[in-house]
Write an enzyme that holds these catalytic residues in place. Structure first.
Site, PDB file in Angstrom:
ATOM      1  N   LYS A  51       0.854  -1.197   0.000  1.00 16.63           N
ATOM      2  CA  LYS A  51       0.000   0.000   0.000  1.00 16.63           C
ATOM      3  C   LYS A  51       0.881   1.235   0.000  1.00 16.63           C
ATOM      4  O   LYS A  51       2.029   1.175   0.449  1.00 16.63           O
ATOM      5  CB  LYS A  51      -0.904   0.013   1.248  1.00 16.63           C
ATOM      6  CG  LYS A  51      -2.153   0.851   1.103  1.00 16.63           C
ATOM      7  CD  LYS A  51      -3.248   0.125   0.328  1.00 16.63           C
ATOM      8  CE  LYS A  51      -4.479   0.974   0.145  1.00 16.63           C
ATOM      9  NZ  LYS A  51      -5.615   0.171  -0.336  1.00 16.63           N
TER      10      LYS A  51
HETATM   11  P1  NAD Z   1     -12.939   7.729  -3.082  1.00 16.38           P
HETATM   12  O1  NAD Z   1     -11.952   8.781  -2.780  1.00 16.38           O
HETATM   13  O2  NAD Z   1     -13.356   7.522  -4.491  1.00 16.38           O
HETATM   14  O3  NAD Z   1     -14.274   7.957  -2.211  1.00 16.38           O
HETATM   15  C1  NAD Z   1     -14.261   8.095  -0.829  1.00 16.38           C
HETATM   16  C2  NAD Z   1     -15.618   8.630  -0.414  1.00 16.38           C
HETATM   17  O4  NAD Z   1     -15.730   8.588   1.009  1.00 16.38           O
HETATM   18  C3  NAD Z   1     -15.856  10.078  -0.817  1.00 16.38           C
HETATM   19  O5  NAD Z   1     -17.209  10.229  -1.230  1.00 16.38           O
HETATM   20  C4  NAD Z   1     -15.636  10.873   0.478  1.00 16.38           C
HETATM   21  O6  NAD Z   1     -16.356  12.066   0.523  1.00 16.38           O
HETATM   22  C5  NAD Z   1     -16.157   9.869   1.477  1.00 16.38           C
HETATM   23  N1  NAD Z   1     -15.646  10.054   2.830  1.00 16.38           N
HETATM   24  C6  NAD Z   1     -14.367  10.240   3.234  1.00 16.38           C
HETATM   25  N2  NAD Z   1     -14.320  10.360   4.567  1.00 16.38           N
HETATM   26  C7  NAD Z   1     -15.585  10.208   5.010  1.00 16.38           C
HETATM   27  C8  NAD Z   1     -16.199  10.210   6.287  1.00 16.38           C
HETATM   28  N3  NAD Z   1     -15.480  10.402   7.381  1.00 16.38           N
HETATM   29  N4  NAD Z   1     -17.537  10.016   6.356  1.00 16.38           N
HETATM   30  C9  NAD Z   1     -18.253   9.826   5.234  1.00 16.38           C
HETATM   31  N5  NAD Z   1     -17.737   9.819   4.020  1.00 16.38           N
HETATM   32  C10 NAD Z   1     -16.428  10.012   3.909  1.00 16.38           C
HETATM   33  O7  NAD Z   1     -12.341   6.376  -2.464  1.00 16.38           O
HETATM   34  P2  NAD Z   1     -12.724   4.880  -2.822  1.00 16.38           P
HETATM   35  O8  NAD Z   1     -11.719   4.379  -3.782  1.00 16.38           O
HETATM   36  O9  NAD Z   1     -14.173   4.762  -3.101  1.00 16.38           O
HETATM   37  O10 NAD Z   1     -12.386   4.171  -1.430  1.00 16.38           O
HETATM   38  C11 NAD Z   1     -13.342   4.110  -0.370  1.00 16.38           C
HETATM   39  C12 NAD Z   1     -12.982   2.932   0.519  1.00 16.38           C
HETATM   40  O11 NAD Z   1     -12.991   1.749  -0.278  1.00 16.38           O
HETATM   41  C13 NAD Z   1     -11.591   2.994   1.141  1.00 16.38           C
HETATM   42  O12 NAD Z   1     -11.626   2.394   2.407  1.00 16.38           O
HETATM   43  C14 NAD Z   1     -10.753   2.167   0.190  1.00 16.38           C
HETATM   44  O13 NAD Z   1      -9.584   1.662   0.818  1.00 16.38           O
HETATM   45  C15 NAD Z   1     -11.757   1.082  -0.141  1.00 16.38           C
HETATM   46  N6  NAD Z   1     -11.448   0.337  -1.354  1.00 16.38           N
HETATM   47  C16 NAD Z   1     -11.432   0.964  -2.582  1.00 16.38           C
HETATM   48  C17 NAD Z   1     -11.123   0.213  -3.694  1.00 16.38           C
HETATM   49  C18 NAD Z   1     -11.122   0.821  -5.072  1.00 16.38           C
HETATM   50  O14 NAD Z   1     -10.975   0.052  -6.038  1.00 16.38           O
HETATM   51  N7  NAD Z   1     -11.312   2.104  -5.237  1.00 16.38           N
HETATM   52  C19 NAD Z   1     -10.830  -1.162  -3.595  1.00 16.38           C
HETATM   53  C20 NAD Z   1     -10.899  -1.759  -2.342  1.00 16.38           C
HETATM   54  C21 NAD Z   1     -11.206  -1.002  -1.230  1.00 16.38           C
END
Ligand code: NAD
Length: 423
Positions: A113
């Site tokens: 990561k």
């Molecule tokens: P992103 O940046 O696209 O979206 C994150 C979202 O969460 C945004 O809408 C933001 O406003 C919101 N957010 C942030 N802090 C917040 C809070 N305290 N309360 C409410 N909303 C909040 O990120 P993403 O890629 O969608 O990732 C989100 C989660 O999914 C993370 O934990 C990431 O590790 C996990 N994840 C993502 C992927 C991927 O392929 N993108 C894969 C596996 C896991």
């Protein structure tokens, strides 16, 4: 006798949580103490400090990380996060979770990561590009298509991956598409990658619903976080007939017990950058949103959202962790005792890394698959992995997280043991 202590969820260090989750599985597996010692550490932790010239001429020094937890089963794999609260401990936890995630779905990668402490909301595209290119150069010590392959995470996206791929390729003197996944289609990205995390999560929700006898038609869904994982989770759940009643982002949440019009939510978010303020629906805070009356809760934002303080008030029957690390070990115990099925992050959101793996394979072979093929292969991986974990949970009378960890840790331990200790 120890007195019961309520731990404030916001204080929990993600690395401590990751170690505690690992120890629970290691105890169940009676893991050899030597192996436990190896797997409790990250193999490589790179910290970089690098200057970026901002538009006003001021030079700012940023701190970034790239961590590889264990690479016994293949090259490191894991996203890159841009956020003001990134810490080494958070990146280490996320790297360890990637090791287990790749193992639980049987993908030949180790866990890695990366992250940079920055606030992308306060930066221009130009500054983000410069930061990304310099950070890539700094972590080039570790990354490469056979070594460690980054992907998007919070606040990074396909464009960020394009800059990383281009920078790495410029240093190599030739184009190296397989150095990152989650790229735009025009430069070797894969069909279906943007929705993959959410699509994978939905496949596991369908299996979980079957397991507990829940009809998904009209089932009420609440989604925390409206980025890549959250937005597509909401969309895909509604496509299969469920009713999304609340979504949120950092600005807070919106709630309509009759079901949200997701086209309107998406358009409003695109125009204003937030979901709150959408006319005709009720406002809720992120804390209130988690406790709403619903059948399925999908945390899709960040870590440490469900702790001992709010787990007793969660009404959902299924908590599907699209986000990494949203639930503390204390909350896990409370939810398990209350009969709530938690689909653990390392299983629930593994669709992202699965399609990343498909993208990497396509890049290495220069042979690209159709979206239908990708989704069918993704479904096969997610359905099999979910049921492997469910069977293990039933057999050992443990919760789904412990079962997923038992499966993953035993696979990684087996690979580490088979390779032996060098020299
Ligand atoms: P992103 O940046 O696209 O979206 C994150 C979202 O969460 C945004 O809408 C933001 O406003 C919101 N957010 C942030 N802090 C917040 C809070 N305290 N309360 C409410 N909303 C909040 O990120 P993403 O890629 O969608 O990732 C989100 C989660 O999914 C993370 O934990 C990431 O590790 C996990 N994840 C993502 C992927 C991927 O392929 N993108 C894969 C596996 C896991």
């Amino acid at each position: 006798m120890a007195t019961a202590q309520v731990i404030d969820h916001t204080q929990r260090d993600p690395w401590e949580v990751a170690l505690e989750q690992f120890d629970i599985a290691a105890d169940k597996l009676h893991l050899d103490p030597n192996m436990r010692g190896i797997l409790r550490e990250c193999q490589r932790e790179l910290i970089v400090h690098f200057p970026v010239r901002m538009q006003d001429g001021v030079v700012r020094v940023f701190t970034g990380y790239r961590v590889q937890h264990n690479v016994s089963r293949g090259p490191g794999k894991g996203g890159i996060r841009y956020h003001p609260s990134v810490t080494l401990h958070e990146v280490k936890a996320l790297a360890m979770w990637m090791t287990w995630k790749c193992a639980v779905v049987g993908i030949p990668y180790g866990g890695a990561k990366g992250g940079v402490i920055c606030d992308p909301k306060q930066m221009t595209q130009q500054q983000l590009e410069t930061l990304t290119r310099r950070y890539t150069t700094e972590i080039s010590l570790l990354i490469g298509p056979d070594r460690d392959i980054p992907a998007p995470d919070v606040n990074t996206n396909a464009q960020t991956m394009a800059w990383i791929m281009d920078t790495f390729s410029m240093h190599a003197g030739h184009t190296v598409p397989a150095v990152v996944t989650g790229k735009p289609l025009s430069i070797g990205g894969s069909e279906g990658r943007s929705e993959a995390t959410a699509r994978g999560a939905v496949y596991t929700i369908i299996e979980a619903a079957k397991a507990i006898g829940l009809d998904l038609d009209g089932a009420r869904v609440v989604v925390q976080g409206y980025g890549n994982a959250g937005l597509f989770s909401a969309k895909l759940m509604s496509e299969i007939g469920a009713k999304v009643i609340a979504v949120s982002d950092t600005s807070g949440g919106v709630h309509d017990p009759k079901g949200l019009d997701l086209t309107k939510v998406e358009a409003f978010k695109r125009e204003t950058g937030r979901v709150q303020g959408l006319p005709g629906v009720e406002r809720v805070s992120n804390a209130e949103l988690l406790e709403l009356d619903c059948e399925i809760l999908i945390p899709a934002a960040i870590e440490n959202q469900i702790g001992a303080h709010n787990a007793p008030a969660i009404k959902a029957r299924i908590v599907a962790e699209a986000a990494n690390g949203p639930t503390s070990p204390e909350a896990d115990r409370i939810l398990h005792d209350r009969g709530v099925m938690v689909i653990p992050d390392i299983l629930c959101n593994a669709g992202g890394v699965t399609v990343s793996y498909f993208e990497w394979v396509q890049d290495l072979q220069n042979l690209f698959w159709r979206e239908a093929t990708i989704n069918a292969r993704l479904k096969e991986v997610m359905v099999k992995s979910f049921n492997d974990v469910l069977d293990l949970a039933k057999k050992n009378k443990v919760d789904m997280r412990t079962a997923a960890y038992m499966l993953a840790v035993s696979r990684v331990a087996d690979a580490t043991l088979t390779r032996g200790i060098y020299p």
